[in-house]
Design a protein around this motif. Sequence first.
Motif, PDB file in Angstrom:
ATOM      1  N   GLN A  78       0.753  -1.107   0.040  1.00 16.23           N
ATOM      2  CA  GLN A  78       0.002   0.081   0.161  1.00 16.23           C
ATOM      3  C   GLN A  78       0.846   1.300  -0.049  1.00 16.23           C
ATOM      4  OE1 GLN A  78      -3.045   0.057   3.070  1.00 16.23           O
ATOM      5  NE2 GLN A  78      -3.146  -2.339   2.866  1.00 16.23           N
ATOM      6  N   ASP A 107       0.809   4.295   0.067  1.00 18.09           N
ATOM      7  CA  ASP A 107       0.369   5.485   1.058  1.00 18.09           C
ATOM      8  C   ASP A 107       0.696   5.374   2.553  1.00 18.09           C
ATOM      9  OD1 ASP A 107      -1.645   3.986   1.275  1.00 18.09           O
ATOM     10  OD2 ASP A 107      -3.052   5.433   2.183  1.00 18.09           O
ATOM     11  N   ILE A 108       1.377   4.085   2.903  1.00 15.73           N
ATOM     12  CA  ILE A 108       1.408   3.817   4.185  1.00 15.73           C
ATOM     13  C   ILE A 108       2.872   3.704   4.274  1.00 15.73           C
ATOM     14  CG2 ILE A 108       1.754   1.904   5.948  1.00 15.73           C
ATOM     15  CD1 ILE A 108      -1.101   1.183   5.156  1.00 15.73           C
ATOM     16  N   ARG A 168      -1.755   6.605   8.573  1.00 19.44           N
ATOM     17  CA  ARG A 168      -1.338   5.657   7.247  1.00 19.44           C
ATOM     18  C   ARG A 168       0.170   5.361   7.744  1.00 19.44           C
ATOM     19  NH1 ARG A 168      -4.797   2.701   5.407  1.00 19.44           N
ATOM     20  NH2 ARG A 168      -3.697   2.587   3.149  1.00 19.44           N
TER      21      ARG A 168
END
Length: 408
Positions: free
Chosen positions: A29, A31-32, A357
Amino acid sequence: MSDWSEHYATRVSNMQASEIRELLKLLDQPDIISFAGGIPDPALFPHQAIAAAYQRILGDPERSAVALQYSISEGYLPLREWLAGYMGRLGVACTPENILITNGSQQALDFIGKLFLSPGDTALVAWPTYLGALQAFNSYEPRFDVLPGPDTNRSLESYTAGGMAKPKFGYVMPEFQNPTGTSLSLAERERLLDTAAEFDLPLAEDSAYEKLRYDGERVPSLLALAAARAGGIDHCKVLYCGTFSKSIVPALRIGWIVAAKPVIQKLVLMKQASDLHVSTLNQMVMYEVASALIEDLADTMRQVYRERRDAMVAALDRYMPEGVSFTRPEGGMFVWVTLPEGIDGAALLKRCIEVGRVAFVPGAAFFADRSCRNTMRMSFSLIPPAKIEEGIKRLAAVLKQMISETAV
């Protein structure tokens, strides 16, 4: 769907999924910002050197015949000879007969558990300790107790109270421990060896991060100290586990155990029963790369990881609220954070993923009794400095909000 549970061996009930393996899925992911996986940066892998080694070996009919064939369980002899010299430079005089090549150091831990533990036996581990070691040993149905260390000065009688048998072995990571990043001083190593001698306790020394020292002077390994005391490696009761996963590349799965010859002989029997031998092709490639490049590669890794370690410690200093403490490691890949009482690391992680996030590993995973829930492990190895600062800033904001809610 059929119910298989009644057919499984009792040991299966102790097997649990690794929180870390599950959290690694978050790396997909984008955006993490993930401080969860304690894994090396693939940008530092010697891609070209590895590709060239495979090409040389497979392009030579004689060498490729060896590389692609069954082989001895002990491991590729030139690699074991090189490792004997490498260990000698670390202060451990040994021969290839003192070395077994394993599928990473994780297999070494599994074999050590199998060698020493019967159901109900006691294994002594640090509190907290490496999650992978707990998983490996759990298969053999032990009970866990606290390994004597700087904060635990216990007698043998304290372990055997209530009719318990004395502990079977101790597991220790003296260098830049996973998860805390802390190391044992020379005096602490000597005291641990004194205690082990008093208990007649074998010690398994996990030295996965030996090449990743950024500050301070190198301290002799437990095996080097124990062999010097006993008059040689074949007279001491320390098993040393090494790996190339952190210093070169993890995917070739090359680790090793160094120990007294009678112990290696038993471990070889386990290797034969488990998977016969490590891929000979991978061993040959690792021999070529390690013998030529390991010190240069380690220099580069130390430079990159030191900068990231410094960035994480500086950001924690800058953003973390009062009541938070953390380690300041001299090497390795991890910083250990202790949160204020009442803040649960797992609950913080859930909110950090949803709101900030950002990810880390809750600390309870590293305790055999799942205690100390107000802790977390953070890895800096994969994240560049600017992103480390942003991630810590996000985490601190979520933490401050949780603390304010707890105080109400």
